[in-house]
Design an enzyme around this catalytic site. Structure first.
Site, PDB file in Angstrom:
ATOM      1  CG  ASP A   1      -2.096  -0.956   1.043  1.00 48.89           C
ATOM      2  OD1 ASP A   1      -2.327  -1.395  -0.097  1.00 48.89           O
ATOM      3  OD2 ASP A   1      -2.775  -1.268   2.041  1.00 48.89           O
TER       4      ASP A   1
ATOM      5  CE1 TYR B   1      -2.473   5.804  13.800  1.00 47.44           C
ATOM      6  CE2 TYR B   1      -1.663   7.645  12.515  1.00 47.44           C
ATOM      7  CZ  TYR B   1      -1.746   6.967  13.710  1.00 47.44           C
ATOM      8  OH  TYR B   1      -1.088   7.446  14.809  1.00 47.44           O
TER       9      TYR B   1
END
Length: 368
Positions: A81, A198
């Site tokens: 990613d 996150y």
């Protein structure tokens, strides 16, 4: 003129260099022109010199030297990613779609895995892919009335404390209305694409990519009310750094772009008018991707009811209804209608099962 394909790889890893050489070779054999960054060309040349990879049939084109982004039809990203986020930063000002092949760990943004690389190249050659747009966010930093920084993010913008030993004091707001003030390690403002990054680690919800929304997720907040928020994509998310603990902050966007936040800094996040275009090889539901990437247990799931099963069930029910006497049309098979408990008659008072204990006045206790 042959189509040009931008190949972006994490050339700091040997497996990524091998994947880049394999991809470039397959594209050249199919009559397409692979395009590389100048730094990647040098990495591949060094790997060839060391005997780690075979040489290419011909030298690939170099971006910015032999062609520009506007001349390229697709970008193939080889990595995790993080590599996709770097590629998105590179093609930000163009409409170039990105097709990611996962060479990392989870790889939520990747469309295929390393073992499917050959099939992926075949799909690129045949143009057998679709393109979807992923929402991005614009991020602005103010100090007083002055705009001091402006950037963007595909996954998230996170306001974090700059020192480990102290908390960051912030006040959060949505659409100009304050929500709460608390001490914390930070606040994540994310897109649906970033909800599995996150924001997910901070306890935020997983949001399907096609949902148009923005998230605000506190990180380790010292407060009774510090829940993740999901708001309209047209909203404005605001975080202001307060001077209570004399602790400045730092802004991170996709873990790549950073801005120092002195006391009193205000960060505003809005939906970007410029999405990121992601190429898809198949229309695999996000649910399946979620289960596969997180290795979620699904034992016991028997699958959805098929159209044939539903038709057979309705036919059996229709035959059964025709044989039953007429019933109240408001009733439904297998469903009982009951009144709310507070409307039911109150039960009578039931005397206690045991007799009451006698009360003996003080001073009249029996003598032993």
């Amino acid at each position: 003129m042959p189509r040009k394909i931008l190949v972006l790889a994490h050339t700091g890893r040997e497996d990524a260099i091998r994947a880049a050489v394999h991809t470039c070779t397959a594209l050249q054999e199919s009559g397409l022109v692979p395009v590389l960054l100048d730094s990647d060309v040098e990495s591949i040349r060094e790997a060839v010199r060391l005997g780690l990879v075979p040489p290419l049939q011909s030298a690939p084109a170099t971006l910015g030297v032999d062609c520009q982004l506007a001349e390229i039809s697709l970008g193939v990203v080889l990595g995790g990613d993080g590599s996709v986020l770097r590629a998105a930063e590179l093609v930000r000002d163009s409409e170039l779609p990105l097709l990611a092949v996962n060479l990392g760990h989870v790889g939520f943004l990747a469309e295929s895995e390393r073992t499917d690389l050959s099939r992926t190249v075949e799909a690129v050659v045949a143009q057998d892919y679709s393109v979807e747009e992923r929402m991005a966010i614009d991020v602005r930093v103010f100090q007083g009335e002055d705009l001091v920084a402006r950037t963007w993010a595909l996954n998230e913008a996170s306001v974090e404390k700059s020192n480990r030993e102290r908390m960051l004091e912030v006040v959060t707001a949505v659409d100009g209305s304050p929500i709460s003030t608390y001490g914390c390690d930070g606040v994540v403002m994310a897109t649906p694409t970033g909800s599995t990054a996150y924001a997910f680690s901070a306890g935020g919800p997983v949001v399907w990519p096609e949902v148009q929304a923005m998230l605000m997720v506190p990180i380790s907040a010292h407060a009774l009310f510090a829940k993740p928020l999901v708001v309209s994509p047209d909203s404005v998310l605001t975080v202001e750094v307060l001077p209570r603990t004399n602790e400045p902050g730092v802004l991170w966007c996709d873990g790549r772009r950073t801005v120092d936040l002195p006391l009193g800094s205000r960060i505003e996040v809005t939906r970007s008018s410029q999405p990121v275009r992601i190429a898809r090889l198949s229309r695999t539901p996000f649910s399946d991707r979620l289960v596969r990437k997180f290795n979620l247990p699904t034992k016991g799931w028997r699958g959805p009811i098929t159209a044939q099963d539903r038709a057979e069930t309705e036919a059996r029910e229709s035959r059964a209804v025709s044989r039953r006497p007429a019933a109240d049309p408001s009733s439904s098979r297998g469903v009982s209608v009951v009144e709310p408990h507070h409307l039911a008659p109150r039960p009578g008072v039931v005397p206690p099962a045991t007799a009451a204990m006698p009360v003996i006045p003080r001073g009249n206790e029996p003598q032993e």
